[in-house]
Design a protein around this motif. Structure first.
Motif, PDB file in Angstrom:
ATOM      1  N   ASP A 116       0.868  -1.185   0.000  1.00  0.00           N
ATOM      2  CA  ASP A 116       0.000   0.000   0.000  1.00  0.00           C
ATOM      3  C   ASP A 116       0.900   1.228   0.000  1.00  0.00           C
ATOM      4  OD1 ASP A 116      -1.777   2.039   0.405  1.00  0.00           O
ATOM      5  OD2 ASP A 116      -2.680   1.214   2.223  1.00  0.00           O
ATOM      6  N   ASP A 118       0.048   4.488  -0.141  1.00  0.00           N
ATOM      7  CA  ASP A 118      -0.470   5.747   0.400  1.00  0.00           C
ATOM      8  C   ASP A 118       0.334   6.232   1.606  1.00  0.00           C
ATOM      9  OD1 ASP A 118      -2.484   6.119  -1.492  1.00  0.00           O
ATOM     10  OD2 ASP A 118      -3.847   4.794  -0.424  1.00  0.00           O
ATOM     11  N   ASN A 123       2.035  13.306  -0.275  1.00  0.00           N
ATOM     12  CA  ASN A 123       1.089  13.994  -1.157  1.00  0.00           C
ATOM     13  C   ASN A 123       1.804  14.901  -2.155  1.00  0.00           C
ATOM     14  OD1 ASN A 123      -1.193  12.812  -0.044  1.00  0.00           O
ATOM     15  ND2 ASN A 123      -1.444  14.410   1.506  1.00  0.00           N
ATOM     16  N   ARG A 126       3.188  12.654  -4.828  1.00  0.00           N
ATOM     17  CA  ARG A 126       2.063  12.102  -5.584  1.00  0.00           C
ATOM     18  C   ARG A 126       1.475  13.142  -6.544  1.00  0.00           C
ATOM     19  NH1 ARG A 126      -3.034   8.750  -3.016  1.00  0.00           N
ATOM     20  NH2 ARG A 126      -4.552   9.181  -4.655  1.00  0.00           N
ATOM     21  N   TRP A 134      -2.578   8.604 -12.062  1.00  0.00           N
ATOM     22  CA  TRP A 134      -2.347   7.989 -10.747  1.00  0.00           C
ATOM     23  C   TRP A 134      -3.559   7.142 -10.357  1.00  0.00           C
ATOM     24  CZ3 TRP A 134       1.901   8.116  -7.432  1.00  0.00           C
ATOM     25  CH2 TRP A 134       1.692   7.498  -6.194  1.00  0.00           C
ATOM     26  N   LYS A 135      -4.742   7.635 -10.648  1.00  0.00           N
ATOM     27  CA  LYS A 135      -5.981   6.946 -10.287  1.00  0.00           C
ATOM     28  C   LYS A 135      -6.066   5.552 -10.911  1.00  0.00           C
ATOM     29  CE  LYS A 135      -9.504   9.603 -10.702  1.00  0.00           C
ATOM     30  NZ  LYS A 135     -10.650  10.331 -11.315  1.00  0.00           N
ATOM     31  N   THR A 138      -5.114   2.563  -8.578  1.00  0.00           N
ATOM     32  CA  THR A 138      -5.775   2.513  -7.273  1.00  0.00           C
ATOM     33  C   THR A 138      -6.900   1.495  -7.334  1.00  0.00           C
ATOM     34  OG1 THR A 138      -7.363   4.275  -7.808  1.00  0.00           O
ATOM     35  CG2 THR A 138      -5.279   4.949  -6.824  1.00  0.00           C
ATOM     36  N   LYS A 142      -7.235   2.665  -2.500  1.00  0.00           N
ATOM     37  CA  LYS A 142      -5.847   2.505  -2.078  1.00  0.00           C
ATOM     38  C   LYS A 142      -4.916   2.482  -3.290  1.00  0.00           C
ATOM     39  CE  LYS A 142      -6.779  -0.049   2.209  1.00  0.00           C
ATOM     40  NZ  LYS A 142      -6.494  -1.299   2.973  1.00  0.00           N
ATOM     41  N   SER A 143      -3.762   3.128  -3.140  1.00  0.00           N
ATOM     42  CA  SER A 143      -2.791   3.195  -4.234  1.00  0.00           C
ATOM     43  C   SER A 143      -1.883   1.969  -4.186  1.00  0.00           C
ATOM     44  CB  SER A 143      -1.933   4.459  -4.114  1.00  0.00           C
ATOM     45  OG  SER A 143      -2.746   5.612  -4.102  1.00  0.00           O
TER      46      SER A 143
END
Length: 427
Positions: A116, A118, A123, A126, A134-135, A138, A142-143
């Motif tokens: 994970d 995140d 931030n 990111r 980036w999405k 996920t 969760k990234s």
């Protein structure tokens, strides 16, 4: 080989043999050099020998800046990656950093295979990546991955065939593509294009549904394509096939066949990434000389496809901090811009993409240089068109199998759509 989903897809090898398990478990594991430095094992997909020098230099630069870390680069054949990473993850002897794509990586993310990120990526860091991209890495908020390089599709077209068919410009929409297909077949006897309906291959047809305005999955994860737009999308492809405007091997051959047909002058359009312009130039110079480029075909939504390669870190890595450090170095602004230039791809960071390299070309620019600007501009509208699902392959299988049945006249379109939705919901 740079190929995305085209950008796009990996062949699924899900059976884990004992021999393969033994080979992988013997070749991986906790890594420690004799000098005591941690070794990060880094797997890529078929990037040797074309990019060997690039990665040797990148790794040397990283190691010079991080004296306590060594990087062992392992390049895996494209078709073997899924089998090898599945085996390594199952045996809990994975590499530390892996190059995959979000579609396959999300399947293992659903099994909690990846670290994970995140809590590992700030931030600020990111925010240096394109938000929509980036999405794509996920799942359930969760990234699980870090974006790397991107490609968007182009329409590569044979100007000679279009001239013979009396077509002045390449199609912009799927409606125009259908009209062009009929005109090209009538005037030249050839096909306009090839697209695959093989369930394990490219998701291009499923992406076309979204471009045509179809919602594939609702908020609860249920099929949402048993709708008027969904039936219209099914009907579009069924009509093309039944009118003889698609090669019959569309039901049995994968995306690579599209390149073969275009190179041999048998199709007028090729939907692919700009990296294939070099392939065409090498394999079919006469076709390359007659080739023009245009933005990718889309539907009424105007949505454009982007294919993503990402970097994931297995949850069972023995050195998560070193792995994250290397993954962020590999995908930072400077290195993304550098790789984009040598590989003819697009970067996934905001700063790298804003570089003049992706905006300005000389007056006497080559087709490949023009393609770079067109595809970079497409990123403004581009997105991952299909949902990130741990069992996305089952969705594509349900749609493609039932679509094939309708194309062959074994089912009505309404029945095919209904059965595909039921197959997904009852998986």
């Amino acid at each position: 080989m740079i190929q995305l989903r085209k950008f796009k897809q990996l062949v699924a090898f899900l059976l884990l043999g004992l021999l393969t398990s033994w080979i992988v478990s013997c070749s991986t594991g906790t890594k420690q050099t004799t000098s005591g430095a941690a070794t990060v094992e880094f797997w890529t997909m078929q990037l040797q020998p074309q990019f060997t020098d690039y990665f040797k230099n990148l790794i040397a630069n990283f190691e010079s800046q991080n004296s306590g870390i060594k990087v062992n680069w392992v390049d895996i054949p494209w078709a073997a990656m899924e089998n090898k990473i599945l085996t390594a993850v199952s045996a809990k002897t994975p590499p530390d950093v892996v190059n995959l794509n979000p579609s396959f990586a999300s399947q293992l993310a659903g099994r909690n295979a990846w670290l994970d990120l995140d809590g590992k990526v700030s931030n600020d860091v990111r925010s240096s990546y394109l938000p929509n991209i980036w999405k794509a890495s996920t799942l359930n908020g969760k990234s699980f991955g870090i974006p790397w390089y991107l490609t968007t599709r182009l329409t590569i077209y044979n100007t000679d065939l279009l001239k013979q068919a009396g077509i002045n410009k390449p199609p912009v929409t799927y409606a125009e593509l259908a009209q062009a297909a009929q005109q090209i077949k009538d005037k030249t006897g050839k096909y306009a294009f090839f697209v695959t309906f093989v369930p394990q291959d490219s998701g291009e047809v499923l992406e076309s549904f979204v471009q045509m305005g179809v919602t594939l999955i609702d908020a609860e994860g249920k099929a949402a394509f048993n709708s008027a737009p969904g039936k219209a999308a099914f009907q579009y492809w069924v009509d093309l096939y039944k009118k003889g405007l698609l090669p019959k091997e569309a039901l049995t051959q994968g995306h690579r066949h599209a390149i073969d047909l275009y190179q041999s002058g048998e199709t007028a359009f090729l939907a692919s990434g700009p990296e294939f312009l070099k392939t065409i130039a090498n394999n079919a110079p006469k076709i390359a000389q007659a080739s023009g480029i245009a933005p990718q075909v889309t539907g009424d939504t105007g949505k454009k496809n982007v294919a993503v390669m990402n970097i994931v870190i297995p949850r069972d890595t023995k050195q998560p901090d070193s792995a994250v450090k290397f993954a962020l170095f590999l995908t930072n602004d400077e290195n993304q811009l550098s790789f984009a230039k040598v590989a003819d791809v697009l970067p996934s960071t905001v700063k790298a993409l804003s570089n003049s390299y992706f905006k300005d070309v000389p007056a006497n620019a080559s087709t490949l240089e023009k393609a770079r600007v067109i595809t970079a501009k497409e990123l403004q509208q581009a997105e991952i068109l299909t949902p990130t699902l741990k069992d996305f392959n089952k969705l594509q299988k349900a749609v493609y199998e039932n679509l094939q049945a309708a194309m062959l006249g074994q089912k009505t379109v309404d029945k095919a759509v209904e059965d595909a939705a039921q197959q997904w919901d009852q998986r």
